[in-house]
Write an enzyme that holds these catalytic residues in place. Structure first.
Site, mmCIF file in Angstrom:
data_model
loop_
_atom_site.group_PDB
_atom_site.id
_atom_site.type_symbol
_atom_site.label_atom_id
_atom_site.label_comp_id
_atom_site.label_asym_id
_atom_site.label_seq_id
_atom_site.Cartn_x
_atom_site.Cartn_y
_atom_site.Cartn_z
ATOM 1 N N SER A 81 24.599 -2.891 -37.312
ATOM 2 C CA SER A 81 24.045 -3.537 -38.412
ATOM 3 C C SER A 81 24.579 -4.683 -38.921
ATOM 4 C CB SER A 81 23.727 -2.625 -39.572
ATOM 5 O OG SER A 81 22.702 -2.905 -40.356
ATOM 6 N N HIS A 136 16.623 1.621 -36.145
ATOM 7 C CA HIS A 136 17.760 0.980 -36.406
ATOM 8 C C HIS A 136 19.149 2.002 -36.113
ATOM 9 C CE1 HIS A 136 19.834 -2.412 -38.381
ATOM 10 N NE2 HIS A 136 20.664 -1.536 -39.234
ATOM 11 N N ASP A 149 12.429 -0.927 -34.468
ATOM 12 C CA ASP A 149 13.292 -1.297 -35.623
ATOM 13 C C ASP A 149 12.737 -2.665 -36.209
ATOM 14 O OD1 ASP A 149 15.101 -1.809 -37.753
ATOM 15 O OD2 ASP A 149 16.749 -2.252 -36.379
#
Length: 464
Positions: free
Chosen positions: A199, A441, A385
């Site tokens: 991330s 994610h 995602d």
């Protein structure tokens, strides 16, 4: 008298030997003073069947920043297997997220026992049981999970002023941390080293990797055996490109209709996309009404409603890990220093909002710099995602101007398609990009076996 003299001499000799042993023991401990073995953990029955060490390493002029880490040795061949530094995103989210929820570590939570209290409208759980994770990346690699930046997890500063930092400062502190950690653990210095993260770490991992390469090249730091970097669902640019990529992604996965997509593209000046005009903004707002019904990190799930007793919510996991990490026995087992961290939270919202300044608006230039080095990279995304879309990742990879050495194709686990992979390279640099089919994610949270297989093959330089 003769007997007494002999006894006194013997006692004196014994005392001298005992003192020498103590001094030798103290010297041995001081070489590795930051690391302590964790033999057992509350919630797990029996001794841990793997080697877990935790500790602190101070960075800064006066070591004002104390960074906490978990080091788990490879269960295969720790003396030769890859060693990876792993960072969690946020910024400010604990490494325990990667260990437990992303299934990177050797343990996971048993989720039985969680219930919803209708009176207080809260989720309740006792200290959860721990169970072994068969898909742990530590089956084939040693992983150094670091709590960074300061204020994340159990990392702390000796005074309030040192909690204010930037991504550049924090990244340089991570490089200093590695230098000191390898000084304390020289027997791992020859292991292939990788830097990994998920991330928001997409902005800093390439920077840190470049710091290591530069330190090796100019001889200013300890020589580290850096081989590459790994990024999952990486945030790469802080600009409007992510918004336009989401629109393209939403169309590809049928979240928005063809007509709406064409109207939005026309009003926003596609394909180059200018999102500043009123008609464009209106269409984007209409599209967001659809997005608001979905969990952005995994569009196959409804939007999280943590107060609902009916709809399951992935964020309920936060309650479980909060209870676990705030337990006194857990902190003692992990050798957390008393009085350094108050109430623990999975992601430090205060740090993200107030004390951590994101000055790196793009990491593309650092990726480009590394293409001139003998470095390998693995980039992967879950293809469901909406937060960091695979469309956006492929867009910035295209800016690196690399040659395609293996065209887009499916890859398989147990005879099933689990994603699509393509390879880019030049004479020095090698980048493998892959999707994980159906994942959101941080793909390993959703498909741990497939993600573990992906990394194992990549470490071994085998085709996915």
């Amino acid at each position: 008298m003769m007997v007494n003299n002999i006894n006194c001499s013997t006692f004196t000799l014994f005392l001298e030997i005992f003192i020498l042993i103590l001094l030798a023991f103290h010297g041995t401990c001081s070489l590795n003073s930051s690391s302590r073995r964790v033999l057992s953990l509350p919630g797990f029955h029996g001794s841990l069947p793997f080697k877990l060490h935790t500790g602190y390493i101070g960075v800064g002029k006066g070591e004002e920043v104390q960074l906490f880490y978990y080091f788990i040795e490879s269960e295969q061949h720790p003396e030769t297997d890859p060693l990876m530094l792993w960072l969690t995103g946020g910024p400010g989210c604990t490494s325990l997220s990667a260990i437990f929820f992303e299934h990177i570590g050797p343990l996971s939570f048993n989720y039985t026992g969680i219930s919803f209290n209708r009176t207080t409208a809260t989720w309740e759980t006792d200290l959860p049981a721990l169970q072994l994770n068969p898909n742990a990346w530590t089956k084939f690699a040693s992983i150094l999970f670091l709590e960074s930046p300061v204020g994340t997890g159990f990392s702390y500063a000796t005074s309030a002023e040192f909690y204010s930092t930037t991504d550049i400062i924090a990244s340089k502190q991570i490089y200093k941390f590695l230098q000191k950690w390898f000084t304390e653990h020289p027997h791992f210095a020859k292991n292939p080293l990788y830097v990994g993260g998920s991330s928001a770490c997409g902005l800093i991992v390439p920077f840190i990797t470049q710091e290591i390469v530069n330190g090796n090249d100019d001889g200013t730091g300890l020589q580290l055996n850096i081989k590459g970097y790994v990024l999952g669902s990486p945030l790469t640019e802080l600009n409007g490109s992510a918004t336009t990529a989401r629109i393209d992604f939403a169309h590809r996965v049928s979240l928005i209709s063809d007509d709406f997509y064409e109207a939005t593209k026309s009003s926003c000046g596609g394909p180059h996309w200018n999102v500043s005009n009123a008609d464009c903004t209106k269409n984007l707002n209409e599209g967001s009404k659809v997005f608001d019904l979905l969990f952005p990190e995994h569009i196959l799930e409804p939007k999280c409603n943590v107060s609902s007793p009916i709809i399951w919510c992935r964020k309920n996991y936060n309650l479980i890990i909060d209870n676990w990490a705030n337990n006194i026995q857990v902190r003692e087992a992990l050798h957390v220093r008393k009085g350094t961290v108050g109430h623990w939270t999975r992601c430090n919202a205060t740090l993200k909002a107030r004390s951590y300044n994101m000055t790196l608006t793009s990491s593309i230039s650092y990726h480009q710099n590394l293409t001139n080095k003998s470095i390998r990279a693995l980039i992967y995304d879950g293809d469901q995602d909406l937060q960091i879309t695979y469309v956006g990742t492929l867009t910035w990879i295209d800016k690196l101007n690399l040659q395609i050495s293996d065209y887009w194709r499916p890859w398989f686990v147990n005879g099933k398609v689990v994603g699509y992979v393509t390879k880019f390279s030049n004479s020095h640099y090698d980048l493998t990009y892959t999707t994980v089919k159906g994942a959101g994610h941080c793909a390993s949270e959703f498909y741990p076996h497939e993600s573990s297989t992906m990394l194992r093959r990549w470490f071994a330089c085998k085709p996915l």
